[in-house]
Design an enzyme around this catalytic site. Sequence first.
Site, PDB file in Angstrom:
ATOM      1  N   ASP A  52      32.812  -1.392 -25.678  1.00  0.00           N
ATOM      2  CA  ASP A  52      31.602  -1.286 -25.058  1.00  0.00           C
ATOM      3  C   ASP A  52      30.708  -0.001 -25.441  1.00  0.00           C
ATOM      4  OD1 ASP A  52      29.814  -1.466 -23.028  1.00  0.00           O
ATOM      5  OD2 ASP A  52      30.936  -0.493 -21.434  1.00  0.00           O
ATOM      6  N   ARG A  77      33.227  -6.404 -16.211  1.00  0.00           N
ATOM      7  CA  ARG A  77      34.352  -5.756 -16.007  1.00  0.00           C
ATOM      8  C   ARG A  77      35.370  -6.749 -15.065  1.00  0.00           C
ATOM      9  NH1 ARG A  77      31.176  -0.817 -16.332  1.00  0.00           N
ATOM     10  NH2 ARG A  77      30.117  -1.000 -14.099  1.00  0.00           N
ATOM     11  N   CYS A 131      24.318  -3.178 -25.910  1.00  0.00           N
ATOM     12  CA  CYS A 131      23.323  -2.869 -24.851  1.00  0.00           C
ATOM     13  C   CYS A 131      21.859  -2.492 -25.478  1.00  0.00           C
ATOM     14  CB  CYS A 131      23.693  -1.585 -24.081  1.00  0.00           C
ATOM     15  SG  CYS A 131      24.102  -0.117 -24.719  1.00  0.00           S
ATOM     16  N   ASP A 158      36.928   7.814 -25.729  1.00  0.00           N
ATOM     17  CA  ASP A 158      35.496   8.215 -25.719  1.00  0.00           C
ATOM     18  C   ASP A 158      35.441   9.456 -26.434  1.00  0.00           C
ATOM     19  OD1 ASP A 158      33.032   6.886 -24.121  1.00  0.00           O
ATOM     20  OD2 ASP A 158      32.791   9.111 -24.340  1.00  0.00           O
ATOM     21  N   PHE A 162      34.936   3.366 -26.266  1.00  0.00           N
ATOM     22  CA  PHE A 162      33.798   3.909 -25.536  1.00  0.00           C
ATOM     23  C   PHE A 162      33.918   3.906 -24.180  1.00  0.00           C
ATOM     24  CE2 PHE A 162      32.782   1.807 -29.731  1.00  0.00           C
ATOM     25  CZ  PHE A 162      32.305   2.871 -30.540  1.00  0.00           C
TER      26      PHE A 162
END
Length: 429
Positions: A330, A243, A370, A281, A259
């Site tokens: 993300d 970030r 991730c 989101d 996201f």
Amino acid sequence: MSKIICSDAQVILKKREGREFKAGGAWIYDNEIDRIEGKFENGDIVELHDFDGYFLGYGFINMNSKIRVRVMSRKKENPVNEELIERRVRDAWNHRKEVMKSYMQEYLSADRTSPDYRPGADEFTRLSTRLIFGEADFLPGITIDKFSDVLVIESLALGTDRMKDLIIDKCKKVFAEDGVKIRGVYERSDAKVRELEGLERCKGFIGEPFDTKVMIEENGVKYYVDVENGQKTGFFLDQKFNRQSIRGLCKGKKVLDCFTHTGSFALNAAAAGASSVIGVDASDLGCKQAEENAALNGLEKVATFQCADVFELLPDLEKKGEKFDVVILDPPAFTKSRASIKKAVTGYKEINLRGMRLVKDGGYLATCSCSHFMDEELFLKTIADAARDAHKRLKQVEFRQQAADHPILWGGAASYYLKFVIFQVCDEL
């Protein structure tokens, strides 16, 4: 009540098995075992031996799991007991204190910035970090995040689930040595994967109740973390330096953060001087929390949030002719098993292709995965395929991974999961 039960059982491997474990991992799978000698109950500590009787370690067994044994110690002279647990916790905390020194500089006043200065109780209390990262800290199946003076625990394996109260007590003891007092502990062991261990999903206070809305500070940005209802443990600490890395690209720029969860990338962009930021989101709760975090930092006029499905929104923005200087992707893990990798690749390719098309010529795309099943090679290939189909040329600016308080254990493939890449996106000439 926490308990460590050491049985007299011995698990003997088949010949030429245990390759992942012998390469540095912590897991023994059911199909690698030749036989088990002696009596035990699931969750007990057993001895692990190679096919020829050579001692390999101590670990806890669970016949309900394909990961049959999770190894906690490799030395005969280091049995699993309270002393070992305390040493593991202390080693984990000492590691965080070392690797997070630069991060704690944001808490230090000007007169305390000399190289010889050592952070004290106030800095350590305010630090939010992943304290225990399962196998990578040699405490398999358990994760503990420290949000200021609150601990959030996620237990996913039977053996460490039985020890969790002991582990928490050792955490408090080790923290107290640095003057850090823990206000409360909350359990978020509500992941479906617990069922594979024969465990029920659960959440709630461990000890006295407290306000589960915890304020933390990261990169100079304040957040309310909902440890009771937020995703996983409430906040994703693994992206803290990633970030930070996008800030230099965002000053005076128009930014799209997809996201956004509770707004962390969006608020870093806004704090860095972006002219406008849109965070998106699918979670209505996440967007409301992001708006609250924006207001907490006085950034609500710069960062706005929209509850929408990213897969539907991106093509809609493209049809409208929208363009952004910076697009951030993300997403959650699109795959949590090898069986669904192909479907995940389709998802990653789609969002990256759409994201690239929304970037102005010469603008920037920050994208990540991730999922440890989506390995580095496959992830980068998927991005390359997306760029080809979008008729874009990519210049890699930076490749990053998870923050250092989420250590990657070599030989333990599951501990390396976060891949983060920043590209400059150029139109084909």
